[in-house]
Structures are given as structure tokens and as C-alpha cells.
Write a protein that holds these residues in place. Structure first.
Motif, PDB file in Angstrom:
ATOM      1  N   UNK A 483      60.901 -25.425  42.329  1.00  0.00           N
ATOM      2  CA  UNK A 483      61.887 -25.697  43.371  1.00  0.00           C
ATOM      3  C   UNK A 483      63.285 -25.219  42.996  1.00  0.00           C
ATOM      4  N   UNK A 484      63.377 -24.375  41.979  1.00  0.00           N
ATOM      5  CA  UNK A 484      64.670 -23.836  41.564  1.00  0.00           C
ATOM      6  C   UNK A 484      64.454 -22.459  40.948  1.00  0.00           C
ATOM      7  N   UNK A 485      65.369 -21.521  41.231  1.00  0.00           N
ATOM      8  CA  UNK A 485      65.308 -20.188  40.629  1.00  0.00           C
ATOM      9  C   UNK A 485      66.624 -19.926  39.906  1.00  0.00           C
ATOM     10  N   UNK A 486      66.514 -19.165  38.834  1.00  0.00           N
ATOM     11  CA  UNK A 486      67.682 -18.827  38.010  1.00  0.00           C
ATOM     12  C   UNK A 486      67.641 -17.320  37.779  1.00  0.00           C
ATOM     13  N   UNK A 487      68.548 -16.585  38.466  1.00  0.00           N
ATOM     14  CA  UNK A 487      68.511 -15.129  38.457  1.00  0.00           C
ATOM     15  C   UNK A 487      69.915 -14.569  38.310  1.00  0.00           C
ATOM     16  N   UNK A 488      69.967 -13.276  37.965  1.00  0.00           N
ATOM     17  CA  UNK A 488      71.259 -12.587  37.949  1.00  0.00           C
ATOM     18  C   UNK A 488      71.759 -12.444  39.386  1.00  0.00           C
ATOM     19  N   UNK A 489      73.069 -12.469  39.553  1.00  0.00           N
ATOM     20  CA  UNK A 489      73.649 -12.536  40.891  1.00  0.00           C
ATOM     21  C   UNK A 489      73.302 -11.345  41.785  1.00  0.00           C
ATOM     22  N   UNK A 490      72.922 -10.199  41.194  1.00  0.00           N
ATOM     23  CA  UNK A 490      72.621  -9.025  42.018  1.00  0.00           C
ATOM     24  C   UNK A 490      71.142  -8.918  42.378  1.00  0.00           C
ATOM     25  N   UNK A 491      70.341  -9.935  42.005  1.00  0.00           N
ATOM     26  CA  UNK A 491      68.910  -9.878  42.285  1.00  0.00           C
ATOM     27  C   UNK A 491      68.564 -10.379  43.685  1.00  0.00           C
ATOM     28  N   UNK A 492      69.450 -11.145  44.286  1.00  0.00           N
ATOM     29  CA  UNK A 492      69.184 -11.717  45.602  1.00  0.00           C
ATOM     30  C   UNK A 492      70.267 -11.306  46.588  1.00  0.00           C
ATOM     31  N   UNK A 493      69.847 -10.967  47.794  1.00  0.00           N
ATOM     32  CA  UNK A 493      70.795 -10.677  48.865  1.00  0.00           C
ATOM     33  C   UNK A 493      71.175 -11.977  49.564  1.00  0.00           C
TER      34      UNK A 493
END
Length: 642
Positions: A483-493
Motif C-alpha cells: 500500500x506504499x511505493x518509494x520511487x525516484x521523483x522522475x519515475x511517476x507522472x
């Protein structure tokens, strides 16, 4: 000729630098203090722009303006001409015209390059670490790059301003050879920079695209302002064009660019274009490795500094020592953030997990921060804080969790598996999990990111917040119980962020250090961000700009209409203004008649015209008279001899 035609007062052509043969002797170069000549150039150019060609001007003002904006150096308490340092080459004005287009191309290239470094300032630390991992030596390479970029852009922009100031008075900028060499050097350096950065740091172009999307409305208004101001220059060039084809081509090119800028908002989808009713809550801020801009990263001091900035949680990199003690360390060697070269010189290149905890705890983890001042913040620290930072040691996971319990905050753990052959290669996950369970921290306060053996972890500690470091579809996340994702800011639009949020999936993005990026993610609906600069983000109480779509549409249409009205007015006025040019301005008649002559003859004409105006005045000259005969304009050259 030199004896007859002399400037009164300080405006005195330098006999050593100018000859009536049409050449400039000596070729002065550009040095000295430039404040006065720059201001004088702009003021004289503005005066020459505003005054109608048929209006009378004082002899000295007109002569000096024309003389400066052409291509001859002249004296101003020494040699004011060397600020311009220009001369007409023997191959004529065509080559100089080509250099004007080269100057424009270099300016646009540097504009993109400068914007790149503005947009990527969020990740300067990342680039420095990348360069360190490649070279093994720490240098703040971004300082050198940004300083060189700013210098080059300022220099080229200055030349562009001079070139544009020449155009309204019908003159052409002639660059001295030194400027051409420098422009070539700037161009080659920038191209090499583009190639190198695209190779080692190519992912940052995604950041540039994000910034264009976010700042699109503001950039569009800025471009609209610039292109509207250029209408005066373009309209004058169209009016002066010798052929109808040239007029049409220039006008159509300008109008095409103008139309593209007018319609640019149709392709802009900034997340900050939203109404207040759709405004989301402020994203929580996690201290990534504590507050590494204020204290040595991954140390107790760093985490305490982060808590002082009112962060919502902490983030740490966890490694395993040779004897199974989880400790905090960024992936890589110990050389950068400890004094391992001094304590264990023969082992300085070994993996941190190859050391026992007793050996690791003997290392100093803060002296490097005080010595190198990687974020330019040490100078603002008190002597007590500097001493505190210089005596920091490596922090164990147990020490961090004790601080988490004390502060009642959350913590996100990023685990590093030891290499094969390590005695804890198979048990590292359980070692870390047991440390968490023994610490007394509430399980719901721990964000667990490793994807290894999640089922086992759920059985042992079901309360941990399982967090994914992979970009997965919503269905896959729900299927795995994430229920949570942790990604680099440019991975998601922005669209993907809104989709995840609508399905109750919390989104945490890293690393976010600058206000514009934090504001963009805020408007996109991100629930939290991880930052190296919580002390900066805490000063962002709301997005730096937020406009409703209806209001922006009104601003867009209004600004386009105002711009269009100004452009039409300027083109109409310039056409009227130039309509009497050939009837009243002998300089334009002679130069127009000399279009197909050699550059040396054109230069000689300009010199004679200038000296004749100085000697006899604008309205009626001895050497140059204008009269109308048989219904057309003509001129005679009576008083000026070769």
C-alpha cells in the motif's frame, strides 16, 4: 582629411586606429572598464531608435551614435572603441552576416545549457557522488560547471544585446577576431559538455522535461514578452529590406514564431493548474540520511538536525557488519565519509560490510564534513556545532531506532545485502528484522522496503508498512499487499500519482530538495517526499504558484491579444517611420546604393558621411547635399575628397 575633420571635445577619432582607406589599423582588443560605454551605447541606441529619421539631431549625438554603432573604434578619454573591438574584414559584410546567425545559434544553445543547470540543481549532490565514484576523489564539480556556464552565457548575451542594438539603426555588428575565437571556444565547450553530461547523467533530461511541464505557463509568458519586444527590431528590418521576397520571408518567420508562442499553452499540462478546491494536503517530509546538508549524513547528529526541522520521518541506508550488526552507511566504500585511510589504510577500498562493528565504531564519520563543506553550510555553523560534527562516529541501526522511539516518528529503511561469501549473506534480513523488533519501536512506524522474503517478514512482523521500490501496476501492488511505493521523483507522472492515490496507495518520492519540485509534487498529490534539505522545504508553506485553469485561460488570451495589438501597432508605426527614409536620410540612400559594392568602398562612404555631418551638420552639409530633381531623390558629393 584628418586635419580638417576633428571632433570637438572628448570625441576624437584616433588617427592611429582609423584611416580613410576603409581599414582599421592596430586592431584594439576588448579590455578595461565597460560600465560607462555599455550605458552610453544603450542610451544612444534608444535615442536613435525613438527619434524619427527626418528629425534633426545635434551633430555630435548623431555622429557619435552612428560612428559607434558601425564598425570603427573611436576615442573616449583613451580608446572607447576597444570596448566594441570591431572591424570590417576584407571579404565583405556577407561573412559578418553569417557570424550574426552563428551568434544567435550559440546564444540559443547556451540558453538551453543554462536552463539545464537551473532545472537540475535538485540533483547536484547526486552528480558529485557520481563523479566521486568514477574518480575516487571528491570535488564539487557543479561549482565549476555552473560558474563557467554563467560566465559564458553572460558574455554571449552581452554580444546579442549589442547586435540587437545595431539593427534598429540599420547597422550590422562586426565582431573583432578575438570575439569570434571566444565564441568558437564557448560553442565547442558547450557541445562537449552536452555530450559528456548526456553520457554520464543522461537521466537528468527527464528532470528538465518535468521543469518545462511545471514552469510552462511562466516560461510562455516570458517568451511572449521577449518576442513582443523584438517586434520593433523585426519591423525595422522588414521596412529596410531591399526586396519584397526578403520582407515576406522575414515577416513570415517572425509571425510563425509568434504564433507558436501564442498557441504554446495548448500543449501545457502543468500540475499547478488546478483550483483551490482540488488542492491536496502538504506532503510529509522525510529526512533522507537525516539532514545531510546540516550535518554528516547517516550520523546521530544528522538525524537530530532533521528532527529539529520538524520532519515527519527519517530515512536511512542499512548495511550489515562482518559480525552481524546493522549499521548506517551509504553504498560504496568508507573512504568518502570516514577516516578509514588513516585508521585502516590497507583496507580503505574494502566493502563496509567486511569490517567488524568494533572496527567501524572506531572510525570518525564527521571530520570530512567539516573539512570539505560539501553543501557550503559549515560556515554558518557555530563553533559548538562544528566540534559536534567533527566528532561524529558511525551510527548503528539500534541507535537510530532508539531516537525514533524517543521522538515518536517514523523511519524508512533501505537495506543493502552483503556480497556473496559474506558470513551474513543469508541471514542479513533476519539480523535487521530482529534489531527492529528488539528496539521497542512500533511496527507501524517502520517502512520496510526489501522485496526479499516478504511473506516471512509478514509472519514475523505483520505490522510493518510494506513498501515497494518497484514501479508496479495498481493491481499488482494490491495483489502483493503493498500500500506504499518509494520511487525516484522522475519515475511517476502526475497522472500516475493521481491514479495511485485514488486507489489508496501512498506515494513517497525521493530526492526532493528544491521548492519548485516540491510544489509540483504537492500539486500532483504526492503523500510524502524524502529530502536532503528539510530545512529548505519547511519554508514552503504552499506551492510557489497555483492558478485555476479558468484564470490561466483568461491570462493567456488577454496577454496574447495585448501582444498582438502591440505587434500590429509597431509594424504600422515602423512602416510609416521608414517611409521617408530615402527621401530625407542621405546615409541610407548612399548605403542602399552601395549594396553591391565592395566592403572597402562601403566603409569609405560611411567615414566620409560621418566626417561630413560632423563638419557641417545634419540639415545642410557642404560635402553632402540632398535635393529633388525631376521628381526623384538624388545626392551629390561635392566637398569630400579621397
Amino acid at each position: 582629411m584628418h586635419g580638417k575633420h576633428q571632433f570637438a571635445g572628448p570625441f576624437n577619432p584616433d588617427p592611429a586606429g582609423i584611416s580613410l582607406s576603409g581599414r582599421v589599423r592596430g586592431g584594439a582588443c576588448c579590455h578595461g572598464h565597460m560600465a560607462f560605454p555599455i550605458i552610453a551605447l544603450l542610451l544612444l541606441a534608444v535615442a536613435r531608435l525613438i527619434l524619427h529619421p527626418r528629425w534633426s539631431m545635434s551633430n555630435h549625438t548623431h555622429a557619435v551614435t552612428t560612428f559607434w554603432l558601425m564598425e570603427r573604434p573611436f576615442s573616449w578619454r583613451g580608446r572607447l572603441g576597444k570596448y566594441m573591438c570591431v572591424r570590417i574584414p576584407f571579404w565583405g559584410a556577407g561573412w559578418e552576416r553569417l557570424w550574426f546567425f552563428i551568434l544567435c545559434a550559440i546564444f540559443l544553445l547556451l540558453l538551453v545549457w543554462t536552463y539545464f543547470w537551473w532545472a537540475t540543481q535538485n540533483d547536484y549532490s547526486e552528480l558529485n557522488w557520481l563523479l566521486y565514484n568514477r574518480s575516487g576523489e571528491w570535488t564539487d564539480g557543479t561549482v565549476t560547471i555552473v560558474a563557467a556556464t554563467a560566465t559564458g552565457f553572460t558574455y554571449v548575451t552581452f554580444l546579442m544585446i549589442l547586435a540587437v542594438c545595431h539593427m534598429p539603426v540599420g547597422q550590422q555588428l562586426h565582431l573583432y577576431w578575438l570575439h569570434k575565437v571566444m565564441l568558437t571556444a564557448v560553442f565547442l565547450t558547450t557541445v562537449v559538455g552536452f555530450v559528456y553530461i548526456s553520457g554520464v547523467w543522461g537521466d537528468e533530461w527527464k528532470t528538465v522535461l518535468i521543469s518545462l511541464q511545471v514552469m510552462g505557463p511562466i516560461l510562455q509568458l516570458g517568451a511572449l514578452t521577449v518576442i513582443t519586444l523584438l517586434a520593433w527590431v523585426v519591423a525595422g528590418q522588414v521596412a529596410r529590406a531591399e526586396s519584397m521576397n526578403s520582407q515576406v520571408a522575414l515577416a513570415l518567420t517572425y509571425l510563425a514564431v509568434l504564433l507558436a508562442i501564442y498557441l504554446a499553452p495548448l500543449s501545457i499540462s502543468s500540475p499547478c493548474l488546478k483550483g483551490r478546491g482540488n488542492f491536496t494536503t502538504r506532503p510529509a517530509v522525510l529526512g533522507r540520511r537525516g539532514a545531510p546538508m546540516l550535518a554528516p549524513e547517516n550520523t546521530l547528529m544528522s538525524f537530530r538536525k532533521a528532527l529539529e526541522q520538524k520532519v515527519s520521518g527519517l530515512e536511512a541506508d542499512v548495511a550489515i557488519s562482518l559480525d552481524g550488526v546493522p549499521f548506517l552507511m551509504r553504498a560504496g566504500s568508507l573512504r568518502r565519509t570516514t577516516d578509514v585511510q588513516k585508521v585502516f589504510p590497507k583496507r580503505q577500498w574494502e566493502d563496509p560490510s567486511s569490517f567488524r562493528w568494533a572496527e567501524l565504531s572506531a572510525l570518525n564519520a564527521g571530520r570530512w564534513f567539516v573539512r570539505d563543506d560539501p553543501f557550503w553550510t559549515v560556515r554558518s555553523m557555530t563553533p559548538q556545532e562544528i566540534s559536534w560534527a567533527a566528532n561524529q562516529t558511525l551510527c548503528s541501526l539500534a541507535e537510530l531506532l532508539a531516537l525514533v522511539v524517543q521522538s515518536n516518528t517514523s523511519v524508512l529503511l533501505r537495506l543493502q545485502r552483503p556480497p556473496p561469501g559474506h558470513p551474513r549473506h543469508l541471514t542479513w534480513l533476519n539480523d535487521t528484522l530482529q534489531t527492529v523488533l528488539r528496539s521497542g519501536v512500533l511496527q507501524k512506524q517502520v517502512l520496510w522496503t526489501p522485496d526479499w522474503e516478504r511473506d516471512m517478514v509478514r509472519r514475523v512482523a505483520s505490522g510493518l508498512q510494506q513498501t515497494s521500490e518497484e514501479k508496479l501496476p495498481v493491481d499488482a501492488l494490491h495483489e502483493r499487499g503493498l500500500l506504499r511505493v518509494y520511487l525516484r521523483y522522475d519515475r511517476l507522472s502526475a497522472t500516475e500519482i493521481r491514479e495511485l492515490s485514488s486507489h489508496n496507495v501512498s506515494v513517497t518520492l525521493f530526492t526532493v530538495n528544491v521548492p519548485w519540485l516540491y510544489s509540483a509534487l504537492w500539486c500532483s498529490g504526492v503523500s510524502s517526499v524524502s529530502s536532503d534539505a528539510p530545512h529548505i522545504l519547511k519554508n514552503v508553506p504552499s506551492p510557489i504558484w497555483l492558478v485555476s485553469p479558468d484564470k490561466y485561460c483568461l491570462v493567456w488570451i488577454t496577454s496574447d491579444l495585448i501582444s498582438f495589438a502591440i505587434v500590429i501597432t509597431v509594424f504600422t508605426f515602423q512602416r510609416w517611420r521608414m517611409s521617408g527614409m530615402h527621401r530625407y536620410n542621405p546615409e541610407q540612400i548612399m548605403l542602399s546604393a552601395a549594396v553591391r559594392r565592395s566592403s572597402r568602398e562601403v566603409s569609405l562612404m560611411k567615414e566620409k558621411l560621418i566626417f561630413a555631418e560632423i563638419d557641417n551638420g545634419m540639415g545642410a552639409t557642404e560635402g553632402l547635399s540632398l535635393y529633388t530633381e525631376n521628381g526623384y531623390d538624388c545626392y551629390t558629393n561635392e566637398g569630400v575628397s579621397r
